[in-house]
Design a protein around this motif. Sequence first.
Motif, short mmCIF file in Angstrom:
data_model
loop_
_atom_site.label_atom_id
_atom_site.label_comp_id
_atom_site.label_asym_id
_atom_site.label_seq_id
_atom_site.Cartn_x
_atom_site.Cartn_y
_atom_site.Cartn_z
N UNK A 15 -2.35 -6.16 -2.03
CA UNK A 15 -0.88 -5.63 -2.20
C UNK A 15 -0.46 -5.80 -3.65
N UNK A 16 -0.88 -6.82 -4.31
CA UNK A 16 -0.92 -6.88 -5.76
C UNK A 16 -1.42 -6.00 -6.59
N UNK A 17 -2.77 -5.91 -6.19
CA UNK A 17 -3.45 -4.88 -6.73
C UNK A 17 -2.95 -3.32 -6.78
N UNK A 55 -6.78 -11.16 -7.41
CA UNK A 55 -6.37 -9.59 -7.83
C UNK A 55 -6.65 -9.16 -8.96
N UNK A 56 -6.45 -10.24 -9.96
CA UNK A 56 -6.83 -9.87 -11.55
C UNK A 56 -8.32 -9.32 -11.58
N UNK A 57 -9.18 -10.25 -10.86
CA UNK A 57 -10.60 -10.14 -11.13
C UNK A 57 -11.15 -8.89 -10.47
N UNK A 62 -12.49 -3.01 -11.29
CA UNK A 62 -12.19 -1.82 -11.36
C UNK A 62 -11.98 -1.08 -12.54
N UNK A 63 -11.85 -1.74 -13.53
CA UNK A 63 -11.52 -1.53 -14.92
C UNK A 63 -10.25 -0.83 -15.13
N UNK A 64 -9.31 -1.69 -14.64
CA UNK A 64 -7.72 -1.44 -14.64
C UNK A 64 -7.11 -2.21 -15.60
#
Length: 125
Positions: A15-17, A55-57, A62-64
């Motif tokens: 959800x965070x992503x 989520x950050x990892x 995903x290179x976001x």
Amino acid sequence: MVSIDKTNSKPYYEQLMLSIKQDILKGILQAGDQLPSVRELAAQLQMNPNTISKAYKMLELEQVVVTVKGKGTFIKKSTLERDELRIKELKVKLREIVIEAGHLHVDQNELTEWLKEIEQSLGGM
């Protein structure tokens, strides 16, 4: 900015992503913007820091986003290249949605309308 629906069955990190990606699509977050630290966001959302970190990892894979040691996590400048592997995965998910929609007697026109509504809510990608 970022929001989590604790009643949703989707894992919090997913959800965070999605929420971060949505904020990028809406222009709320732009290339170079710094995300809150893991601890900050965990406190803000009243969540386990490990969930935020995951989520950050995943977003980094995903290179976001890009994480700079000692500085923080930032929205990465978009590349013009398409990620064909992720597009393949997206097609699989879409196929599953179409199958479910057919099972529920939702026709193609209604699905198309849903897509238009979603696109409009995101500010017309």
